[in-house]
Write a protein that holds these residues in place. Sequence first.
Motif, PDB file in Angstrom:
ATOM      1  N   VAL A 295      57.149  32.304  33.693  1.00  0.00           N
ATOM      2  CA  VAL A 295      58.036  32.978  32.746  1.00  0.00           C
ATOM      3  C   VAL A 295      59.458  32.669  33.187  1.00  0.00           C
ATOM      4  O   VAL A 295      59.846  32.962  34.321  1.00  0.00           O
ATOM      5  CB  VAL A 295      57.793  34.497  32.744  1.00  0.00           C
ATOM      6  CG1 VAL A 295      58.803  35.189  31.833  1.00  0.00           C
ATOM      7  CG2 VAL A 295      56.375  34.821  32.316  1.00  0.00           C
ATOM      8  N   PHE A 296      60.230  32.040  32.289  1.00  0.00           N
ATOM      9  CA  PHE A 296      61.617  31.681  32.591  1.00  0.00           C
ATOM     10  C   PHE A 296      62.588  32.675  31.940  1.00  0.00           C
ATOM     11  O   PHE A 296      62.301  33.242  30.871  1.00  0.00           O
ATOM     12  CB  PHE A 296      61.942  30.292  32.047  1.00  0.00           C
ATOM     13  CG  PHE A 296      61.298  29.155  32.794  1.00  0.00           C
ATOM     14  CD1 PHE A 296      61.640  28.877  34.102  1.00  0.00           C
ATOM     15  CD2 PHE A 296      60.345  28.360  32.163  1.00  0.00           C
ATOM     16  CE1 PHE A 296      61.052  27.830  34.785  1.00  0.00           C
ATOM     17  CE2 PHE A 296      59.753  27.301  32.836  1.00  0.00           C
ATOM     18  CZ  PHE A 296      60.107  27.037  34.151  1.00  0.00           C
ATOM     19  N   SER A 297      63.734  32.858  32.573  1.00  0.00           N
ATOM     20  CA  SER A 297      64.819  33.570  31.904  1.00  0.00           C
ATOM     21  C   SER A 297      65.392  32.664  30.820  1.00  0.00           C
ATOM     22  O   SER A 297      65.359  31.432  30.941  1.00  0.00           O
ATOM     23  CB  SER A 297      65.908  33.952  32.906  1.00  0.00           C
ATOM     24  OG  SER A 297      66.590  32.794  33.363  1.00  0.00           O
ATOM     25  N   GLU A 298      65.907  33.263  29.781  1.00  0.00           N
ATOM     26  CA  GLU A 298      66.519  32.502  28.695  1.00  0.00           C
ATOM     27  C   GLU A 298      67.831  33.159  28.308  1.00  0.00           C
ATOM     28  O   GLU A 298      67.973  34.385  28.383  1.00  0.00           O
ATOM     29  CB  GLU A 298      65.588  32.432  27.487  1.00  0.00           C
ATOM     30  CG  GLU A 298      64.300  31.656  27.768  1.00  0.00           C
ATOM     31  CD  GLU A 298      63.436  31.487  26.527  1.00  0.00           C
ATOM     32  OE1 GLU A 298      63.444  30.392  25.956  1.00  0.00           O
ATOM     33  OE2 GLU A 298      62.762  32.473  26.156  1.00  0.00           O
ATOM     34  N   ASN A 299      68.792  32.334  27.920  1.00  0.00           N
ATOM     35  CA  ASN A 299      70.110  32.828  27.496  1.00  0.00           C
ATOM     36  C   ASN A 299      70.757  33.694  28.578  1.00  0.00           C
ATOM     37  O   ASN A 299      71.431  34.689  28.276  1.00  0.00           O
ATOM     38  CB  ASN A 299      69.981  33.627  26.188  1.00  0.00           C
ATOM     39  CG  ASN A 299      69.389  32.801  25.071  1.00  0.00           C
ATOM     40  OD1 ASN A 299      69.745  31.630  24.887  1.00  0.00           O
ATOM     41  ND2 ASN A 299      68.458  33.387  24.327  1.00  0.00           N
ATOM     42  N   ASP A 300      70.547  33.296  29.838  1.00  0.00           N
ATOM     43  CA  ASP A 300      71.131  33.984  30.994  1.00  0.00           C
ATOM     44  C   ASP A 300      70.684  35.438  31.123  1.00  0.00           C
ATOM     45  O   ASP A 300      71.350  36.252  31.778  1.00  0.00           O
ATOM     46  CB  ASP A 300      72.665  33.931  30.943  1.00  0.00           C
ATOM     47  CG  ASP A 300      73.204  32.526  31.096  1.00  0.00           C
ATOM     48  OD1 ASP A 300      72.618  31.756  31.873  1.00  0.00           O
ATOM     49  OD2 ASP A 300      74.198  32.188  30.418  1.00  0.00           O
ATOM     50  N   ILE A 301      69.545  35.763  30.514  1.00  0.00           N
ATOM     51  CA  ILE A 301      68.992  37.108  30.647  1.00  0.00           C
ATOM     52  C   ILE A 301      67.882  37.066  31.688  1.00  0.00           C
ATOM     53  O   ILE A 301      66.870  36.384  31.500  1.00  0.00           O
ATOM     54  CB  ILE A 301      68.437  37.614  29.303  1.00  0.00           C
ATOM     55  CG1 ILE A 301      69.552  37.641  28.242  1.00  0.00           C
ATOM     56  CG2 ILE A 301      67.826  39.001  29.468  1.00  0.00           C
ATOM     57  CD1 ILE A 301      69.060  37.978  26.856  1.00  0.00           C
ATOM     58  N   PRO A 302      68.031  37.756  32.809  1.00  0.00           N
ATOM     59  CA  PRO A 302      67.009  37.695  33.867  1.00  0.00           C
ATOM     60  C   PRO A 302      65.671  38.255  33.392  1.00  0.00           C
ATOM     61  O   PRO A 302      65.615  39.071  32.463  1.00  0.00           O
ATOM     62  CB  PRO A 302      67.594  38.565  34.987  1.00  0.00           C
ATOM     63  CG  PRO A 302      69.051  38.696  34.670  1.00  0.00           C
ATOM     64  CD  PRO A 302      69.161  38.628  33.177  1.00  0.00           C
ATOM     65  N   VAL A 303      64.614  37.816  34.028  1.00  0.00           N
ATOM     66  CA  VAL A 303      63.293  38.388  33.789  1.00  0.00           C
ATOM     67  C   VAL A 303      62.968  39.343  34.929  1.00  0.00           C
ATOM     68  O   VAL A 303      63.302  39.095  36.091  1.00  0.00           O
ATOM     69  CB  VAL A 303      62.207  37.299  33.651  1.00  0.00           C
ATOM     70  CG1 VAL A 303      62.427  36.511  32.375  1.00  0.00           C
ATOM     71  CG2 VAL A 303      62.193  36.354  34.841  1.00  0.00           C
ATOM     72  N   TYR A 304      62.293  40.424  34.584  1.00  0.00           N
ATOM     73  CA  TYR A 304      62.012  41.473  35.545  1.00  0.00           C
ATOM     74  C   TYR A 304      60.517  41.734  35.725  1.00  0.00           C
ATOM     75  O   TYR A 304      60.146  42.518  36.593  1.00  0.00           O
ATOM     76  CB  TYR A 304      62.694  42.774  35.120  1.00  0.00           C
ATOM     77  CG  TYR A 304      64.196  42.710  35.165  1.00  0.00           C
ATOM     78  CD1 TYR A 304      64.892  43.020  36.325  1.00  0.00           C
ATOM     79  CD2 TYR A 304      64.923  42.332  34.041  1.00  0.00           C
ATOM     80  CE1 TYR A 304      66.279  42.970  36.381  1.00  0.00           C
ATOM     81  CE2 TYR A 304      66.309  42.277  34.069  1.00  0.00           C
ATOM     82  CZ  TYR A 304      66.982  42.588  35.244  1.00  0.00           C
ATOM     83  OH  TYR A 304      68.356  42.528  35.289  1.00  0.00           O
ATOM     84  N   GLU A 305      59.699  41.108  34.920  1.00  0.00           N
ATOM     85  CA  GLU A 305      58.259  41.299  35.041  1.00  0.00           C
ATOM     86  C   GLU A 305      57.532  40.157  34.359  1.00  0.00           C
ATOM     87  O   GLU A 305      58.101  39.402  33.572  1.00  0.00           O
ATOM     88  CB  GLU A 305      57.832  42.638  34.446  1.00  0.00           C
ATOM     89  CG  GLU A 305      58.192  42.834  32.995  1.00  0.00           C
ATOM     90  CD  GLU A 305      57.837  44.242  32.541  1.00  0.00           C
ATOM     91  OE1 GLU A 305      56.647  44.604  32.657  1.00  0.00           O
ATOM     92  OE2 GLU A 305      58.748  44.966  32.093  1.00  0.00           O
ATOM     93  N   ALA A 306      56.264  40.034  34.711  1.00  0.00           N
ATOM     94  CA  ALA A 306      55.430  38.984  34.118  1.00  0.00           C
ATOM     95  C   ALA A 306      53.972  39.384  34.243  1.00  0.00           C
ATOM     96  O   ALA A 306      53.595  40.178  35.119  1.00  0.00           O
ATOM     97  CB  ALA A 306      55.675  37.644  34.807  1.00  0.00           C
ATOM     98  N   THR A 307      53.157  38.805  33.373  1.00  0.00           N
ATOM     99  CA  THR A 307      51.719  38.994  33.395  1.00  0.00           C
ATOM    100  C   THR A 307      51.054  37.627  33.283  1.00  0.00           C
ATOM    101  O   THR A 307      51.453  36.809  32.444  1.00  0.00           O
ATOM    102  CB  THR A 307      51.260  39.887  32.229  1.00  0.00           C
ATOM    103  OG1 THR A 307      51.877  41.176  32.368  1.00  0.00           O
ATOM    104  CG2 THR A 307      49.749  40.044  32.221  1.00  0.00           C
ATOM    105  N   PHE A 308      50.082  37.362  34.136  1.00  0.00           N
ATOM    106  CA  PHE A 308      49.380  36.079  34.135  1.00  0.00           C
ATOM    107  C   PHE A 308      47.878  36.326  34.076  1.00  0.00           C
ATOM    108  O   PHE A 308      47.361  37.258  34.708  1.00  0.00           O
ATOM    109  CB  PHE A 308      49.713  35.277  35.396  1.00  0.00           C
ATOM    110  CG  PHE A 308      51.180  34.976  35.567  1.00  0.00           C
ATOM    111  CD1 PHE A 308      51.775  33.963  34.847  1.00  0.00           C
ATOM    112  CD2 PHE A 308      51.962  35.721  36.450  1.00  0.00           C
ATOM    113  CE1 PHE A 308      53.135  33.682  34.998  1.00  0.00           C
ATOM    114  CE2 PHE A 308      53.303  35.455  36.615  1.00  0.00           C
ATOM    115  CZ  PHE A 308      53.898  34.423  35.878  1.00  0.00           C
TER     116      PHE A 308
END
Length: 341
Positions: A295-308
Amino acid sequence: MRKYLLPESGNFYKANLHCHTSISDGRKTPEQVKEIYKSLGYSVVAYTDHDVLIPHNDLCDDEFVALNAFEVETNENKPLPFEHIKTCHICFIALEQDNIVQPLWHRTGYLFANAPKHRSEVTFDDSEPDYVRVYSGEKQSEMMKTGRDKGFFVTYNHPTWSIENYNDYINYEGMHAFEMFNGSCIACGFDDYNPRVYDDLLRAGKKIYCIGADDNHNGAELGSRYCDSGVAYTVIKAPELKYRTITKALEDGNFYASEGPEIYELWYEDGYVHIKCSGADSISCMYAIRKAGVVFSENDIPVYEATFDIPQNCGYFRITVTDKHGKHACTNAYFVEDLLK
């Protein structure tokens, strides 16, 4: 059913599990090291001076745990300068605070820098013969297994700096963990961020953990980019800051390795793994098979969680959080067969 891979309850404690002081080849005293690391927000330091197990129980208090430990090094037997030969370094961290009998002791050999001054302070089993070190997969494994049997948490250190490769480390058996990051080596210019080594070991069936550690010698001022304190560390989740509680968390794998990013929650449920973390540029998942997720950040918005998703045939999985500065936090590897029990 939800299964927490980092405990649901407890506290996070920042730890350096590889440290040198003026007892061997470091520049700071054990007391100075304690103050440096407390100022950096650490609660735990394993004092792993070269070749001598010197207890530091006097440094423990309500805000700091000093783990009793030591490091051994075995060098390739070749008539070449040290920089040209392979070496294997192993740390041994006592699981019990009163376990101060040093295994693998040699009465006259191996000590260097300031360590010979402390030879008389080492407690060893006088009924055991002198342990002779030999650079080979069989003998390094023997050392690791002996340390484990004697009640120590055993780590394999800085494979890049050691100029060891697959043909060397794949033969090592008996470690609890290996160094995903080594701060001192990184501060010196070595690429001792070692995810490929971890996957090599895991895919060979070695169910081991990964740690971050400084290996600090404190030759540069605190705050300098050349300083080797606070570069890489292990974040341990445990019910309280007590010696045995911390080492039990190490045994159980209740920790992650980091250069900066934080991991807050990690759990497995119904075939998926979920992670919550500090703001990241990416969160990726690696498996034993040819599969990956990200999961990548986009538009300089950080990511804080992910599910795989976690297929039952994927062997193991491990997650890496990478921040905008390229710093990483790495979970331990989790084997699906163990989660399904």
